[in-house]
Design a protein around this motif. Structure first.
Motif, short mmCIF file in Angstrom:
data_model
loop_
_atom_site.label_atom_id
_atom_site.label_comp_id
_atom_site.label_asym_id
_atom_site.label_seq_id
_atom_site.Cartn_x
_atom_site.Cartn_y
_atom_site.Cartn_z
N MET A 1 6.95 -7.72 -15.97
CA MET A 1 6.67 -7.60 -14.68
C MET A 1 6.50 -8.87 -14.18
O MET A 1 6.80 -9.05 -12.71
CB MET A 1 5.38 -6.61 -14.42
CG MET A 1 5.03 -6.52 -12.82
SD MET A 1 4.14 -5.05 -12.70
CE MET A 1 3.67 -5.31 -11.26
N SER A 2 5.78 -9.70 -14.73
CA SER A 2 5.47 -11.14 -14.15
C SER A 2 6.52 -11.96 -13.98
O SER A 2 6.68 -12.62 -12.93
CB SER A 2 4.30 -11.89 -15.06
OG SER A 2 5.08 -12.15 -16.36
N LYS A 42 6.13 -2.87 -2.89
CA LYS A 42 7.43 -2.22 -2.75
C LYS A 42 8.37 -2.00 -4.07
O LYS A 42 8.53 -1.06 -4.37
CB LYS A 42 8.60 -3.02 -1.88
CG LYS A 42 9.53 -2.21 -1.14
CD LYS A 42 10.22 -3.14 -0.15
CE LYS A 42 10.66 -2.57 1.06
NZ LYS A 42 11.43 -3.36 1.94
N TYR A 43 8.21 -3.16 -4.97
CA TYR A 43 9.14 -3.03 -6.13
C TYR A 43 8.45 -2.83 -7.39
O TYR A 43 8.97 -3.01 -8.53
CB TYR A 43 10.30 -4.37 -6.18
CG TYR A 43 11.03 -4.45 -5.11
CD1 TYR A 43 12.14 -3.38 -5.12
CD2 TYR A 43 10.83 -5.34 -4.10
CE1 TYR A 43 13.14 -3.59 -4.26
CE2 TYR A 43 11.86 -5.17 -3.15
CZ TYR A 43 12.79 -4.40 -3.22
OH TYR A 43 13.96 -4.33 -2.14
N GLN A 44 7.34 -2.37 -7.38
CA GLN A 44 6.38 -2.10 -8.60
C GLN A 44 6.72 -1.00 -9.11
O GLN A 44 7.16 -0.13 -8.66
CB GLN A 44 4.84 -2.27 -8.17
CG GLN A 44 4.29 -0.99 -7.67
CD GLN A 44 2.70 -0.99 -7.44
OE1 GLN A 44 2.08 -1.70 -7.86
NE2 GLN A 44 2.51 -0.03 -6.19
N ASP A 45 6.47 -1.13 -10.52
CA ASP A 45 7.00 0.04 -11.28
C ASP A 45 5.98 1.19 -11.18
O ASP A 45 4.58 1.16 -11.29
CB ASP A 45 6.75 -0.51 -12.66
CG ASP A 45 7.16 0.90 -14.01
OD1 ASP A 45 7.74 1.59 -13.35
OD2 ASP A 45 6.99 0.40 -15.17
N PRO A 49 1.56 0.75 -11.98
CA PRO A 49 1.58 0.30 -10.96
C PRO A 49 0.21 -1.14 -10.83
O PRO A 49 -0.36 -1.15 -11.92
CB PRO A 49 0.80 1.21 -9.82
CG PRO A 49 0.16 2.32 -10.80
CD PRO A 49 1.32 2.10 -12.09
N VAL A 50 0.47 -1.81 -9.96
CA VAL A 50 -0.47 -3.20 -10.05
C VAL A 50 -1.98 -2.37 -9.95
O VAL A 50 -2.33 -1.43 -9.37
CB VAL A 50 -0.37 -4.01 -8.93
CG1 VAL A 50 -1.40 -5.15 -8.85
CG2 VAL A 50 0.94 -4.35 -8.67
N PHE A 55 -4.95 -6.23 -7.36
CA PHE A 55 -4.50 -6.30 -5.78
C PHE A 55 -5.84 -6.67 -4.98
O PHE A 55 -5.71 -7.47 -3.88
CB PHE A 55 -4.41 -4.75 -5.54
CG PHE A 55 -3.83 -4.35 -4.13
CD1 PHE A 55 -2.83 -4.87 -3.59
CD2 PHE A 55 -4.96 -3.89 -3.28
CE1 PHE A 55 -2.28 -4.52 -2.29
CE2 PHE A 55 -4.63 -3.69 -1.97
CZ PHE A 55 -3.35 -3.90 -1.25
N ILE A 56 -7.14 -6.56 -5.57
CA ILE A 56 -8.14 -6.92 -4.60
C ILE A 56 -8.04 -8.42 -4.66
O ILE A 56 -8.57 -9.14 -3.76
CB ILE A 56 -9.48 -6.08 -5.20
CG1 ILE A 56 -9.44 -4.78 -4.82
CG2 ILE A 56 -10.70 -6.85 -4.73
CD1 ILE A 56 -10.57 -4.05 -5.50
#
Length: 153
Positions: A1-2, A42-45, A49-50, A55-56
């Protein structure tokens, strides 16, 4: 993902670098960060998810970036204001110096005129003393002449 985030980040940076150069760099960085964050969401799995913490943290970074940009803008405005104040002070200082020089010239002319008047007055006074002295001497001579005339008679 990174690695997908890095690819998205690179695409976003390329898009931002192609924008008009007339926009400020601050706006490009802010927009790039927002575009990256939106694209990432938008494109996260959907199955992975993140995490909230990530996110914070990203939102905190964004908030910090905005605050730093605002501080930078205010510092720029303060610098411009200080430059304007400096120019105004310099202008007033120049005017004051010109007025002081003019006043100095006027005072020097007045002192010169006063000195000339004092010298003329002194000369006039000296002439009056000389004339009075001559008159007294003439009166003394006349008196002596009268005395010698009266003694001969």
């Amino acid at each position: 993902m990174s690695s997908s985030i890095m690819n998205i980040s690179n695409k976003s940076n390329l898009t931002n670098s192609n924008r008009s150069e007339s926009k400020k760099k601050d706006n490009l960085d802010k927009n790039a960060f927002l575009n990256l964050l939106i694209t990432q969401l938008k494109y996260q799995d959907p199955l992975n998810p993140v995490e909230d913490k990530e996110f914070i943290a990203q939102m905190a970074q964004f908030s910090s970036l905005e605050q730093l940009q605002e501080i930078n803008k205010k510092m720029d405005d303060t610098g411009k204001l200080l430059n304007s104040i400096k120019e105004l002070i310099d202008s007033q200082n120049t005017r004051l110096n010109e007025k002081l020089e003019s006043l100095e010239d006027t005072m020097l002319e007045s002192f010169d005129s006063l000195n000339k008047s004092i010298l003329n007055l002194d000369k006039s006074y000296q002439k009056n003393i000389d004339n009075t002295s001559k008159t007294v001497n003439e009166l003394i001579n006349i008196n002596k002449a009268i005395e010698s005339y009266t003694d001969t008679e």
